[in-house]
Design a protein around this motif. Sequence first.
Motif, short mmCIF file in Angstrom:
data_model
loop_
_atom_site.label_atom_id
_atom_site.label_comp_id
_atom_site.label_asym_id
_atom_site.label_seq_id
_atom_site.Cartn_x
_atom_site.Cartn_y
_atom_site.Cartn_z
N LEU A 1 0.14 -11.87 36.09
CA LEU A 1 0.62 -10.95 36.84
C LEU A 1 0.17 -11.21 38.39
CD1 LEU A 1 0.68 -7.73 34.54
CD2 LEU A 1 2.55 -9.22 35.14
N LYS A 2 -0.98 -11.21 38.53
CA LYS A 2 -1.67 -11.74 39.90
C LYS A 2 -0.98 -13.09 40.56
CE LYS A 2 -5.87 -9.36 39.31
NZ LYS A 2 -7.37 -9.35 39.06
N VAL A 3 -0.89 -13.93 39.70
CA VAL A 3 -0.54 -15.32 40.16
C VAL A 3 0.90 -15.45 40.45
CG1 VAL A 3 -0.55 -16.63 38.12
CG2 VAL A 3 -1.32 -17.66 40.20
N THR A 4 1.79 -14.76 39.62
CA THR A 4 3.18 -15.03 39.67
C THR A 4 4.00 -14.93 40.83
OG1 THR A 4 3.38 -14.52 37.20
CG2 THR A 4 5.42 -14.46 38.36
N PRO A 5 3.58 -13.88 41.68
CA PRO A 5 4.28 -13.76 42.90
C PRO A 5 3.77 -14.86 43.95
CG PRO A 5 3.29 -11.41 42.13
CD PRO A 5 2.85 -12.69 41.20
N VAL A 6 2.88 -15.34 43.62
CA VAL A 6 2.26 -16.68 44.39
C VAL A 6 3.17 -17.86 44.17
CG1 VAL A 6 0.40 -17.96 45.15
CG2 VAL A 6 -0.03 -15.50 44.73
N PHE A 7 3.40 -18.11 42.81
CA PHE A 7 3.95 -19.14 42.17
C PHE A 7 5.45 -18.97 42.57
CE2 PHE A 7 6.68 -20.41 38.55
CZ PHE A 7 6.62 -21.78 38.74
N GLU A 8 6.05 -17.93 42.40
CA GLU A 8 7.46 -17.64 42.92
C GLU A 8 7.63 -17.94 44.24
OE1 GLU A 8 8.64 -15.03 39.14
OE2 GLU A 8 8.53 -13.96 41.06
N LYS A 9 6.61 -17.59 45.16
CA LYS A 9 6.80 -17.69 46.56
C LYS A 9 6.88 -19.04 47.09
CE LYS A 9 5.54 -15.69 51.07
NZ LYS A 9 5.97 -16.88 51.92
N LEU A 10 6.09 -19.89 46.23
CA LEU A 10 6.10 -21.40 46.57
C LEU A 10 7.50 -21.80 46.18
CD1 LEU A 10 2.79 -22.56 45.01
CD2 LEU A 10 3.16 -22.55 47.24
N LEU A 11 8.06 -21.38 45.06
CA LEU A 11 9.55 -22.15 44.74
C LEU A 11 10.44 -21.58 45.80
CD1 LEU A 11 9.61 -21.09 41.10
CD2 LEU A 11 8.93 -23.40 42.08
N ARG B 1 6.20 -0.13 28.31
CA ARG B 1 5.03 -0.21 29.20
C ARG B 1 4.60 -1.51 30.03
NH1 ARG B 1 3.59 4.03 25.41
NH2 ARG B 1 2.76 2.36 23.90
N ALA B 2 4.88 -2.31 28.92
CA ALA B 2 4.72 -3.91 29.45
C ALA B 2 5.70 -4.35 30.61
CB ALA B 2 4.69 -4.90 28.37
N ARG B 3 6.99 -3.78 30.40
CA ARG B 3 7.96 -4.04 31.30
C ARG B 3 7.54 -3.45 32.76
NH1 ARG B 3 12.99 -0.95 30.25
NH2 ARG B 3 11.68 0.61 31.42
N GLU B 4 7.33 -2.31 32.70
CA GLU B 4 7.02 -1.48 33.91
C GLU B 4 5.79 -2.17 34.83
OE1 GLU B 4 8.93 1.40 35.39
OE2 GLU B 4 9.84 0.09 33.97
N ALA B 5 4.70 -2.62 33.93
CA ALA B 5 3.69 -3.36 34.48
C ALA B 5 4.09 -4.69 35.28
CB ALA B 5 2.60 -3.57 33.40
N MET B 6 4.82 -5.36 34.44
CA MET B 6 5.63 -6.60 35.02
C MET B 6 6.35 -6.34 36.33
SD MET B 6 8.66 -8.90 33.44
CE MET B 6 9.63 -7.73 33.95
N LEU B 7 7.18 -5.31 36.43
CA LEU B 7 8.05 -5.09 37.46
C LEU B 7 7.00 -4.70 38.54
CD1 LEU B 7 11.11 -3.01 35.83
CD2 LEU B 7 10.81 -5.51 36.69
N ARG B 8 6.15 -3.76 38.22
CA ARG B 8 5.16 -3.26 39.37
C ARG B 8 4.50 -4.49 39.99
NH1 ARG B 8 2.28 -0.75 36.27
NH2 ARG B 8 3.82 1.34 36.11
N ALA B 9 4.04 -5.61 39.44
CA ALA B 9 3.39 -6.65 39.93
C ALA B 9 4.37 -7.65 40.41
CB ALA B 9 2.29 -7.23 38.75
N THR B 10 5.47 -7.81 39.97
CA THR B 10 6.14 -9.02 40.28
C THR B 10 7.55 -8.77 41.05
OG1 THR B 10 7.35 -9.14 38.21
CG2 THR B 10 5.21 -10.44 38.43
#
Length: 258
Positions: free
Chosen positions: A122-132, A184-193
């Motif tokens: 969840l921490k690294v995915t926004p970084v990975f997607e920003k690279l794309l 709950r998993a979806r909401e945590a995912m949306l909150r982070a990504t």
Amino acid sequence: MSKLKRKDYEEALKPMQRELIELARWVKHTGARVVVLFEGRDSAGKGGAVNAISRHLNPRQCHIVALGTPTEREAGQWYFQRYVTHLPAAGEIVLFDRSWYNRAGVEHVMGFATPAQVDAFLKVTPVFEKLLVDDGVLLLKYWLCCDQDKQEERFAERAEDPLKGWKLSPIDITAREQYEDYTRAREAMLRATHTEHAPWTLVDFNNQRIGRLTLIQDLLQRVPDTRVQDIPVELPPLIRKPSEETFGILKPLPDYEP
């Protein structure tokens, strides 16, 4: 939600599919790279949405990626590595029927990933997607929403229909009892990504036909103006009478008899 008859659905879908062909022509002409992620609960309708989009597109240009369980080697790689190999080259479209977000969903809920692995994802995915995105990839992320009563209805249909039985897995059976855990998993995912550079879009798929139309309409609106002049291929008449096919070494199978 009102029922949409198949005939009405197909009539509404047809002009959108013509626009998708225009989009694919634009992608090829400009060298764009398009990635569309389809996520959601089991039986939400991801496969049907992917098929509705890709039905009339050139499979050499529009690739569907639906990865299975990681191999032992893949399990020992950088998590994103097996997904990166499927990213589009210039002029291509890739539709992910489930994606790297498996880690935030089924792997998280079913215990296939540790809490530390999920947190790191969840921490690294926004970084990975920003690279794309910074490299020019057009990234669209869709979550298909489905109430549990609809999910149960679709599971029952799969269990009863031998042509759909392959869609029902032991994971699906276990997931029935973990509907709220997936929420709950979806909401945590949306909150982070859910980021400015790679936002999520939620689509109601309790009615799958309306859901597909809603999703495709949104996808078409998110892509830049895709009008590219089409150069039609002319089909001149044959200069002689058409030939019949002849056979020497082998002959075709006998025709099917009902």
